[in-house]
Write a protein that holds these residues in place. Structure first.
Motif, PDB file in Angstrom:
ATOM      1  N   LEU A 105       0.825  -1.205   0.000  1.00 45.12           N
ATOM      2  CA  LEU A 105       0.000   0.000   0.000  1.00 45.12           C
ATOM      3  C   LEU A 105       0.863   1.261   0.000  1.00 45.12           C
ATOM      4  O   LEU A 105       0.614   2.199  -0.762  1.00 45.12           O
ATOM      5  CB  LEU A 105      -0.931   0.009   1.219  1.00 45.12           C
ATOM      6  N   LEU A 106       1.893   1.267   0.828  1.00 43.15           N
ATOM      7  CA  LEU A 106       2.787   2.431   0.877  1.00 43.15           C
ATOM      8  C   LEU A 106       3.530   2.623  -0.443  1.00 43.15           C
ATOM      9  O   LEU A 106       3.639   3.747  -0.936  1.00 43.15           O
ATOM     10  CB  LEU A 106       3.784   2.299   2.031  1.00 43.15           C
ATOM     11  N   ALA A 107       4.033   1.537  -1.023  1.00 44.09           N
ATOM     12  CA  ALA A 107       4.762   1.639  -2.287  1.00 44.09           C
ATOM     13  C   ALA A 107       3.862   2.177  -3.392  1.00 44.09           C
ATOM     14  O   ALA A 107       4.257   3.079  -4.145  1.00 44.09           O
ATOM     15  CB  ALA A 107       5.338   0.277  -2.680  1.00 44.09           C
ATOM     16  N   SER A 108       2.657   1.659  -3.500  1.00 48.30           N
ATOM     17  CA  SER A 108       1.759   2.135  -4.563  1.00 48.30           C
ATOM     18  C   SER A 108       1.310   3.569  -4.296  1.00 48.30           C
ATOM     19  O   SER A 108       1.189   4.361  -5.238  1.00 48.30           O
ATOM     20  CB  SER A 108       0.555   1.204  -4.726  1.00 48.30           C
ATOM     21  N   THR A 109       1.087   3.918  -3.043  1.00 43.60           N
ATOM     22  CA  THR A 109       0.685   5.286  -2.707  1.00 43.60           C
ATOM     23  C   THR A 109       1.797   6.267  -3.045  1.00 43.60           C
ATOM     24  O   THR A 109       1.543   7.325  -3.645  1.00 43.60           O
ATOM     25  CB  THR A 109       0.309   5.389  -1.218  1.00 43.60           C
ATOM     26  N   PHE A 110       3.014   5.934  -2.670  1.00 40.52           N
ATOM     27  CA  PHE A 110       4.145   6.823  -2.973  1.00 40.52           C
ATOM     28  C   PHE A 110       4.376   6.939  -4.480  1.00 40.52           C
ATOM     29  O   PHE A 110       4.690   8.010  -4.980  1.00 40.52           O
ATOM     30  CB  PHE A 110       5.423   6.365  -2.267  1.00 40.52           C
ATOM     31  N   GLU A 111       4.177   5.854  -5.213  1.00 41.55           N
ATOM     32  CA  GLU A 111       4.357   5.900  -6.664  1.00 41.55           C
ATOM     33  C   GLU A 111       3.287   6.784  -7.305  1.00 41.55           C
ATOM     34  O   GLU A 111       3.588   7.592  -8.184  1.00 41.55           O
ATOM     35  CB  GLU A 111       4.324   4.490  -7.265  1.00 41.55           C
ATOM     36  N   ARG A 112       2.044   6.637  -6.872  1.00 42.11           N
ATOM     37  CA  ARG A 112       0.974   7.495  -7.396  1.00 42.11           C
ATOM     38  C   ARG A 112       1.229   8.958  -7.040  1.00 42.11           C
ATOM     39  O   ARG A 112       1.021   9.847  -7.874  1.00 42.11           O
ATOM     40  CB  ARG A 112      -0.386   7.052  -6.865  1.00 42.11           C
ATOM     41  N   ALA A 113       1.682   9.207  -5.827  1.00 47.14           N
ATOM     42  CA  ALA A 113       1.972  10.589  -5.403  1.00 47.14           C
ATOM     43  C   ALA A 113       3.125  11.165  -6.226  1.00 47.14           C
ATOM     44  O   ALA A 113       3.068  12.316  -6.655  1.00 47.14           O
ATOM     45  CB  ALA A 113       2.301  10.625  -3.915  1.00 47.14           C
ATOM     46  N   ARG A 114       4.166  10.364  -6.448  1.00 44.38           N
ATOM     47  CA  ARG A 114       5.298  10.828  -7.243  1.00 44.38           C
ATOM     48  C   ARG A 114       4.861  11.166  -8.657  1.00 44.38           C
ATOM     49  O   ARG A 114       5.214  12.208  -9.217  1.00 44.38           O
ATOM     50  CB  ARG A 114       6.403   9.766  -7.284  1.00 44.38           C
ATOM     51  N   ALA A 115       4.039  10.309  -9.263  1.00 43.99           N
ATOM     52  CA  ALA A 115       3.567  10.550 -10.623  1.00 43.99           C
ATOM     53  C   ALA A 115       2.688  11.803 -10.681  1.00 43.99           C
ATOM     54  O   ALA A 115       2.807  12.615 -11.602  1.00 43.99           O
ATOM     55  CB  ALA A 115       2.785   9.333 -11.131  1.00 43.99           C
ATOM     56  N   LYS A 116       1.832  11.974  -9.701  1.00 46.10           N
ATOM     57  CA  LYS A 116       0.952  13.149  -9.667  1.00 46.10           C
ATOM     58  C   LYS A 116       1.767  14.423  -9.477  1.00 46.10           C
ATOM     59  O   LYS A 116       1.534  15.424 -10.168  1.00 46.10           O
ATOM     60  CB  LYS A 116      -0.078  12.999  -8.542  1.00 46.10           C
ATOM     61  N   ILE A 117       2.709  14.399  -8.557  1.00 45.57           N
ATOM     62  CA  ILE A 117       3.559  15.568  -8.315  1.00 45.57           C
ATOM     63  C   ILE A 117       4.361  15.902  -9.564  1.00 45.57           C
ATOM     64  O   ILE A 117       4.497  17.067  -9.935  1.00 45.57           O
ATOM     65  CB  ILE A 117       4.470  15.340  -7.096  1.00 45.57           C
ATOM     66  N   SER A 118       4.855  14.882 -10.236  1.00 53.86           N
ATOM     67  CA  SER A 118       5.624  15.095 -11.455  1.00 53.86           C
ATOM     68  C   SER A 118       4.762  15.736 -12.538  1.00 53.86           C
ATOM     69  O   SER A 118       5.186  16.687 -13.198  1.00 53.86           O
ATOM     70  CB  SER A 118       6.193  13.764 -11.942  1.00 53.86           C
ATOM     71  N   SER A 119       3.542  15.234 -12.735  1.00 47.69           N
ATOM     72  CA  SER A 119       2.685  15.797 -13.786  1.00 47.69           C
ATOM     73  C   SER A 119       2.215  17.202 -13.418  1.00 47.69           C
ATOM     74  O   SER A 119       2.226  18.091 -14.264  1.00 47.69           O
ATOM     75  CB  SER A 119       1.496  14.887 -14.076  1.00 47.69           C
ATOM     76  N   VAL A 120       1.829  17.411 -12.170  1.00 42.52           N
ATOM     77  CA  VAL A 120       1.397  18.742 -11.736  1.00 42.52           C
ATOM     78  C   VAL A 120       2.574  19.708 -11.780  1.00 42.52           C
ATOM     79  O   VAL A 120       2.447  20.842 -12.238  1.00 42.52           O
ATOM     80  CB  VAL A 120       0.769  18.693 -10.326  1.00 42.52           C
TER      81      VAL A 120
END
Length: 159
Positions: A105-120
């Motif tokens: 859960l933590l790995a997928s959450t951090f990956e989604r957050a990283r991708a979102k931060i990168s796109s934003v």
């Protein structure tokens, strides 16, 4: 007034004093101190998360902050060893049981957050860059020192 004092005391007893004791354990390289304070901070961290949500519902109970203060004393006082007891009997077995799911859960959450931060972040940089270009295009060109308006040049000749 009593709740304000209890809240301040809870901060001192629950955060500041353990932080200083953790510093001392690190400084003296006291392994038993390391283990004790790591257990405390683990229990305290989970307590903080639960309390953040529960506080909205139970803050109105009489002596709520005083009970919180007593709980924090229970966690840190050597006679009670509350943090050690809660860690060994509740947190440690529960975390061991759910460790793979938590890690996933933590790995997928951090990956989604990283991708979102990168796109934003990329979109914000592009937008900011566009605003700078527009602002620069709208400014009149600056005059160089040798380029004085004709009226100023004529005034100097007349002098």
């Amino acid at each position: 007034m009593a709740s304000i004092l209890s809240r301040a005391a809870a901060q001192l007893i629950g955060t500041l004093w353990p932080a200083y004791q953790s510093f001392k354990a690190i400084k003296t390289r006291d392994v038993d101190g390391y283990v004790m304070w790591m257990k405390y901070w683990t229990v305290f961290g989970f307590f903080q998360v639960v309390e953040t949500f529960a506080d909205s519902f139970i803050f109105w109970l009489p002596f709520y902050y005083e009970a919180k203060l007593l709980f924090l004393i229970f966690l840190i006082h050597p006679s009670f060893k509350g943090a050690d007891t809660i860690y060994r009997k509740t947190l440690h077995p529960t975390l061991l049981q759910y460790e793979p799911q938590i890690d996933q859960l933590l790995a997928s959450t951090f990956e989604r957050a990283r991708a979102k931060i990168s796109s934003v972040g990329g979109a914000l940089v592009s937008q900011f860059r566009g605003q700078i270009v527009n602002a620069l295009q709208q400014q009149p060109p600056q005059q160089q020192q040798g380029d004085q308006p004709q009226a100023q040049q004529n005034n100097r000749r007349a002098d």
